[in-house]
Design an enzyme around this catalytic site. Structure first.
Site, PDB file in Angstrom:
ATOM      1  N   GLU A  47      -2.978  -8.070  -7.993  1.00 13.96           N
ATOM      2  CA  GLU A  47      -2.085  -7.841  -6.864  1.00 13.96           C
ATOM      3  C   GLU A  47      -1.032  -8.939  -6.883  1.00 13.96           C
ATOM      4  O   GLU A  47      -1.364 -10.126  -6.802  1.00 13.96           O
ATOM      5  CB  GLU A  47      -2.846  -7.898  -5.542  1.00 13.96           C
ATOM      6  CG  GLU A  47      -3.606  -6.634  -5.212  1.00 13.96           C
ATOM      7  CD  GLU A  47      -4.168  -6.651  -3.801  1.00 13.96           C
ATOM      8  OE1 GLU A  47      -3.723  -7.477  -2.974  1.00 13.96           O
ATOM      9  OE2 GLU A  47      -5.079  -5.859  -3.530  1.00 13.96           O
ATOM     10  N   ASP A  58      -0.898 -11.737   6.431  1.00 12.51           N
ATOM     11  CA  ASP A  58      -1.188 -12.945   5.658  1.00 12.51           C
ATOM     12  C   ASP A  58      -1.518 -14.136   6.552  1.00 12.51           C
ATOM     13  O   ASP A  58      -0.803 -14.427   7.509  1.00 12.51           O
ATOM     14  CB  ASP A  58       0.004 -13.309   4.766  1.00 12.51           C
ATOM     15  CG  ASP A  58       0.285 -12.253   3.730  1.00 12.51           C
ATOM     16  OD1 ASP A  58      -0.686 -11.644   3.252  1.00 12.51           O
ATOM     17  OD2 ASP A  58       1.463 -12.033   3.395  1.00 12.51           O
ATOM     18  N   TYR A 173      -8.734   0.130  -0.565  1.00 10.75           N
ATOM     19  CA  TYR A 173      -8.849  -1.280  -0.188  1.00 10.75           C
ATOM     20  C   TYR A 173      -9.521  -1.340   1.185  1.00 10.75           C
ATOM     21  O   TYR A 173      -8.948  -0.924   2.183  1.00 10.75           O
ATOM     22  CB  TYR A 173      -7.447  -1.888  -0.130  1.00 10.75           C
ATOM     23  CG  TYR A 173      -7.365  -3.397   0.045  1.00 10.75           C
ATOM     24  CD1 TYR A 173      -8.098  -4.067   1.009  1.00 10.75           C
ATOM     25  CD2 TYR A 173      -6.507  -4.142  -0.757  1.00 10.75           C
ATOM     26  CE1 TYR A 173      -8.011  -5.435   1.168  1.00 10.75           C
ATOM     27  CE2 TYR A 173      -6.396  -5.518  -0.609  1.00 10.75           C
ATOM     28  CZ  TYR A 173      -7.143  -6.151   0.357  1.00 10.75           C
ATOM     29  OH  TYR A 173      -7.029  -7.513   0.523  1.00 10.75           O
TER      30      TYR A 173
END
Length: 272
Positions: A47, A58, A173
């Site tokens: 990734e 994040d 995911y």
């Protein structure tokens, strides 16, 4: 889906190791070498995060990496072109571009897919694009043989989970916890029932991310998932050695140190 994605993800018998790094952290040359090192450490896919000034998913470690990369002028287009340089240097594993919707819209989807084709990119992950708003992009990804990676979380309802998994590409995911990325020592107890829910409705491999940093966590996942995604634990090591990695004279030793740390702390079977 590209042939690389099918070969390295869908046909793997062991747990997939999917690392995340930020493009341009600490510079372009180091990013290329980090990708090659991670492949040699057993990565099944990579990734490649695109630095962004206002990320939603994040945590602080990756935010700092984005800041370092942005200070060197890294952009989505430049990051995609780095992938071609990785390929020219021997990288064989699939590369998935991890970017936010705003950056994708700024570049333009037509330009993105042109660059993806020219630079041998295999997948795309847009964490702030809800499933309901991603159908047009998913259709184009399918036409262009680019896997649009879907995210699901413990809070995803059964009905929505069924819909997402029925149209997912590449792998699914699975977010192991709520909140932003970052190293966590243990999994929330709800993660394993969640993974079983995903397994019941998903024919693709499932990989777990957010917070994975230890061999013990990987072992816990072995009977529940097909792979694990490691971001902050790697990016933290890069941040600790940013100056060394930026300097060609000390880069090799810094890469070796990071590789040894990862191979010691995680269940990575292939050490070259």
């Amino acid at each position: 889906m590209t042939a690389r994605m099918s070969e390295y993800v869908n046909k793997k018998k062991d747990m997939m190791f999917i690392p995340f790094i930020t493009a341009g952290d600490p510079n372009k040359e180091a990013t290329i070498e980090l990708a090659l090192m991670l492949e040699s450490a057993g990565a099944n896919a990579l990734e490649l995060g695109i630095p962004y000034s206002d990320p939603l998913a994040d945590g602080p470690v990756i935010q700092k990496a984005s800041k370092r990369a942005l200070e060197h002028g890294m952009t989505l287009r430049q990051a995609m072109r780095l992938v071609k340089e990785m390929r020219d240097n021997g990288l064989k594993i699939p590369v998935i571009i991890f970017t936010y919707a705003n950056l994708l819209l700024q570049l333009g989807t037509d330009t993105f897919f042109q660059e993806a084709k020219e630079n041998e990119i295999d997948g795309l992950l847009v964490p702030d694009l809800p499933y309901e708003e991603s159908r047009a992009l998913a259709k184009t990804c399918d036409e262009q043989a680019i896997s649009l990676i879907s995210l699901v979380a413990p809070t995803t309802s059964d009905r929505r989970l069924q819909a997402i998994c029925s149209e997912a590409q590449g792998f699914v995911y699975c977010v192991s916890s709520l909140g932003v990325t970052g190293v966590r020592k243990t999994f929330h107890p709800d993660v394993f029932p969640f993974l079983e829910r995903v397994r019941k409705v998903c024919d693709l491999p499932i990989a777990v991310g957010f917070g994975i940093s230890s061999r013990e966590q990987v072992v816990e996942l072995e009977h529940h998932a097909d792979g694990f995604i490691v971001g902050s634990a790697i990016v933290s090591q890069i941040g600790q050695r940013a100056d060394q990695l930026a300097d060609p004279k000390s880069r090799h030793s810094a890469l070796s140190e990071i590789k040894q740390v990862l191979c010691k702390s995680l269940l990575i079977k292939s050490i070259v």
